[in-house]
Write a protein that holds these residues in place. Structure first.
Motif: not given
Length: 177
Positions: A62-88
């Motif tokens: 089973x070690x050869x077929x184990x899936x690689x753990x995927x990161x989890x995101x707590x936001x509902x925004x798409x994790x693939x979304x490109x961030x927008x840069x803003x200045x304070x």
């Protein structure tokens, strides 16, 4: 010439540090008590056992077929979304704090000063209302929009250079959180 039937004795001599050195069968030399010592032996055994365990784990079917753990995101925004840069901007000499939720109250001890660049991944358009006692020209004095950063923390949109667009749609194609 007489031949002795006595076994040959091993020649012994002292090394530079007065450690006993024994010549054994020509080129093999044993230093000290003739071995690794107790700690050396334990380390050798631990190394061998660790290698055996690693090999056994790697050979498990089973070690050869184990899936690689995927990161989890707590936001509902798409994790693939490109961030927008803003200045304070216009935050005063104290800057702005970061918050665990889109409302004031408990905040993190760090924050951002005027001019800092932040990466916004989404906007909450119905967060806690923030009031600016001295708004910049053309800026609202009350604003309930909060920006979620790539760090997962929140800052009030009031003090960023993102356009203050009324309504439910965020500017620049930012998704809603």
């Amino acid at each position: 010439m007489a031949t002795s039937t006595k076994p040959r004795q091993q020649a012994q001599r002292a090394g530079r540090d007065n450690t006993r050195i024994q010549n054994v069968r020509g080129s093999k030399i044993i230093i000290g008590d003739g071995g690794l010592g107790i700690l050396g032996r334990l380390a050798a055994v631990a190394t061998i056992l660790g290698t055996i365990i690693a090999l056994l784990v790697a050979m498990r079917p089973d070690a050869r077929h184990r899936a690689t753990p995927q990161p989890s995101y707590s936001t509902t925004a798409s994790p693939a979304a490109t961030p927008v840069f803003a200045r304070v901007v216009n935050s005063g000499s104290d800057g702005i704090y970061t918050y665990p939720q889109p409302r004031r109250g408990a905040h993190y001890p760090d924050g951002y000063l005027d001019g800092s660049l932040v990466e916004v991944v989404c906007q909450e358009r119905d967060g806690e209302n923030v009031r600016d006692r001295d708004p910049a020209p053309g800026q609202p004095s009350d604003w309930a929009v909060w920006n979620r950063l790539t760090t997962g923390r929140w800052i009030p949109d009031m003090w960023t250079d993102l356009p203050k667009v009324p309504g439910s749609a965020p500017p620049h194609g930012l998704p809603r959180c």
